[in-house]
Design an enzyme around this catalytic site. Sequence first.
Site, PDB file in Angstrom:
ATOM      1  N   HIS A   1       0.831  -1.204   0.000  1.00 58.08           N
ATOM      2  CA  HIS A   1       0.000   0.000   0.000  1.00 58.08           C
ATOM      3  C   HIS A   1       0.867   1.256   0.000  1.00 58.08           C
ATOM      4  O   HIS A   1       0.697   2.148  -0.841  1.00 58.08           O
ATOM      5  CB  HIS A   1      -0.903  -0.020   1.233  1.00 58.08           C
ATOM      6  CG  HIS A   1      -1.714   1.221   1.436  1.00 58.08           C
ATOM      7  ND1 HIS A   1      -3.071   1.265   1.215  1.00 58.08           N
ATOM      8  CD2 HIS A   1      -1.372   2.468   1.851  1.00 58.08           C
ATOM      9  CE1 HIS A   1      -3.521   2.481   1.467  1.00 58.08           C
ATOM     10  NE2 HIS A   1      -2.507   3.233   1.871  1.00 58.08           N
ATOM     11  N   GLU A   2       1.795   1.343   0.950  1.00 59.22           N
ATOM     12  CA  GLU A   2       2.565   2.578   1.092  1.00 59.22           C
ATOM     13  C   GLU A   2       3.495   2.816  -0.091  1.00 59.22           C
ATOM     14  O   GLU A   2       3.627   3.945  -0.580  1.00 59.22           O
ATOM     15  CB  GLU A   2       3.354   2.555   2.402  1.00 59.22           C
ATOM     16  CG  GLU A   2       2.493   2.462   3.651  1.00 59.22           C
ATOM     17  CD  GLU A   2       1.506   3.610   3.795  1.00 59.22           C
ATOM     18  OE1 GLU A   2       1.662   4.638   3.116  1.00 59.22           O
ATOM     19  OE2 GLU A   2       0.559   3.474   4.588  1.00 59.22           O
TER      20      GLU A   2
ATOM     21  N   HIS B   1       1.852   4.387  -3.028  1.00 57.84           N
ATOM     22  CA  HIS B   1       1.720   5.842  -3.015  1.00 57.84           C
ATOM     23  C   HIS B   1       2.861   6.487  -3.793  1.00 57.84           C
ATOM     24  O   HIS B   1       2.675   7.506  -4.469  1.00 57.84           O
ATOM     25  CB  HIS B   1       1.719   6.362  -1.574  1.00 57.84           C
ATOM     26  CG  HIS B   1       0.399   6.245  -0.889  1.00 57.84           C
ATOM     27  ND1 HIS B   1      -0.772   6.716  -1.431  1.00 57.84           N
ATOM     28  CD2 HIS B   1       0.061   5.702   0.310  1.00 57.84           C
ATOM     29  CE1 HIS B   1      -1.776   6.474  -0.600  1.00 57.84           C
ATOM     30  NE2 HIS B   1      -1.305   5.862   0.467  1.00 57.84           N
TER      31      HIS B   1
ATOM     32  N   GLU C   1      -5.914   6.754  -2.542  1.00 59.52           N
ATOM     33  CA  GLU C   1      -5.926   5.748  -1.482  1.00 59.52           C
ATOM     34  C   GLU C   1      -6.354   4.386  -2.023  1.00 59.52           C
ATOM     35  O   GLU C   1      -5.785   3.353  -1.656  1.00 59.52           O
ATOM     36  CB  GLU C   1      -6.865   6.176  -0.357  1.00 59.52           C
ATOM     37  CG  GLU C   1      -6.206   6.948   0.747  1.00 59.52           C
ATOM     38  CD  GLU C   1      -5.131   6.147   1.455  1.00 59.52           C
ATOM     39  OE1 GLU C   1      -5.360   4.970   1.792  1.00 59.52           O
ATOM     40  OE2 GLU C   1      -4.050   6.698   1.685  1.00 59.52           O
TER      41      GLU C   1
ATOM     42  N   HIS D   1      -9.339   8.042   2.891  1.00 58.55           N
ATOM     43  CA  HIS D   1      -9.358   6.627   3.243  1.00 58.55           C
ATOM     44  C   HIS D   1     -10.764   6.041   3.156  1.00 58.55           C
ATOM     45  O   HIS D   1     -10.917   4.819   3.056  1.00 58.55           O
ATOM     46  CB  HIS D   1      -8.809   6.431   4.664  1.00 58.55           C
ATOM     47  CG  HIS D   1      -7.355   6.760   4.799  1.00 58.55           C
ATOM     48  ND1 HIS D   1      -6.905   8.028   5.088  1.00 58.55           N
ATOM     49  CD2 HIS D   1      -6.261   5.996   4.655  1.00 58.55           C
ATOM     50  CE1 HIS D   1      -5.587   8.018   5.134  1.00 58.55           C
ATOM     51  NE2 HIS D   1      -5.167   6.806   4.878  1.00 58.55           N
TER      52      HIS D   1
END
Length: 565
Positions: free
Chosen positions: A354-355, A358, A378, A460
Amino acid sequence: MSSLAKALSVAILMGTAGQAAAVDNGGPIDRALSAIRANPVATRWSTYDGFATRGVTIDRNGTEHVRFARSYKGLPVIGGDLVVHSRAGTFKSASLMQAAPLNLATTPTITADKAITNAGAQFGTSFDSVPSARLVVFARKTPTLAYDVLYTGSAKDGTPIRMHYYVNATSGAIITKEDAVQTGTPPGTGYGTGNPPADPVLTPAIGTGRSLYAGVVPIDTAWNATRRYYEMKDPTRGNTNITDMGNGFRGGGGLLGLGTLMVDGDNKWGSGANTDRASAAVDAAYGFAKTWDFYKNEFGRLGIAGDGKGATGAVHYLTSYNNAFWSNDCFCMAFGDGDGKKTRAFVAIDVMGHEMTHGVTAATAGLIYQGESGGLNEATSDILGTMVEHFANNPSQPPNYLIGEALFLPVAGNPPALRYMFKPSIDTISDDCFPDGSDPTYLEFFTGTGTYAGGGKDPHYTSGVANHFFYLLAEGAVVPTGFGAGSQWNLTPNDLVCNGNVSLAGVGREAATQIWYRALTVYMTSATTYANARAATMSAAADLYGVGSAQQNAVAATWDAVRVH
């Protein structure tokens, strides 16, 4: 609104159809620049515009997609980015959000100091560096001369804040604000006086790691022959490296310095327990490697930015920190240990994917972290982070469509996960379906427009619609195991769709993943909305599988099922 509900925050190619080329690939860039000038209506070109290349993708059939940042009379244009699509020198179309060519004066009425003061009235006094201001053209709405004012500080939980306020350079009114991350100097670049040490001699090695989540796994490390120890640095993946922040006691307590590089004498890392500080680092190294390999194997993308360079992962960030984040400024991630009461360390595989995603989004579409674009930002991290988990297919971390399920300790009151892609509203705040407009106030709240311009619902939670779309596109209206009849949730296929289409069939994870990634990297721009995302994925499906293909028809039917028309 709990901090846990907001966890997994941002601060901020040969694939099936194409590959990323270096940004200095003069031929495609020159042709795209010529196409901009030759098609001023489609590209919103004015004689005062300038363009800087942000990426080039060339399909196997020769179609070129060139991504540009725009400037106007030398000023950055916020929201002026575009992608030019052409083939054999013939312009096909452009992807952009700017509504019309720019035509405005660039002399401000108020001073930069006044803009800083106005922004500071919102930010407060808890900033940790001197605020700055630069003139820009803000073109996401009516084009306006504005100051981009930057304030930095920290949230109550220790998360760095890098807040940009866009202040009208005539009236002094704040147009909007965006939050990113405050970072410091990466390791090895902060030398003071004297000569820096010579580069050590590093040899690739393979160590054994005992992790918190992934079990016993091999990890790629480096033998430092100069200092005679192993480093948690991966020479096979751009020198990605893992550091220890010492719970705020190394690296200045924030991201300054990024902690201390993890080293070991025998290349055996961790014990599988929190008592060994290397255990969380093993999960981080494993997650970085699996995410790198996912992007390489699925799309031919080498590294987060597509340039073959690795990133830094900093474990043990602050004390009892319930989060993880990516910062594009330092090209790094930081991971908290959790509070030990309800949460564990934030180094699970889907959190890692996920991170880092980004960073991929920042390097491609650049989706702003606000309104619908923020929700899509997100969702992209949830979607591709979940596909990293499926790619790893580790029995210690079984793949599913839950986000962050491994983070929660088995204690009363804890939810099963942070988010639920198949039914986002299980968390009681995310949206399953795009608002139908029956409540105009809520629609503004969701999209961050009107009364809620510059605010609105947290990304989110607005991500829920796109997460829901992806699950249905991949799997169809099929209730996941453990959430159907007889469970606490008792879901039926009708609960998974917003339009009653319980016969909706999925195209499979592989096709859904390829469609979303191509839409992100080729068609989406910084201010893409949900309606734009529908168009982008339709175009991507047509490129990959053909106009009118089963996959493209499924994309249309799936957006209908989450009420995006």
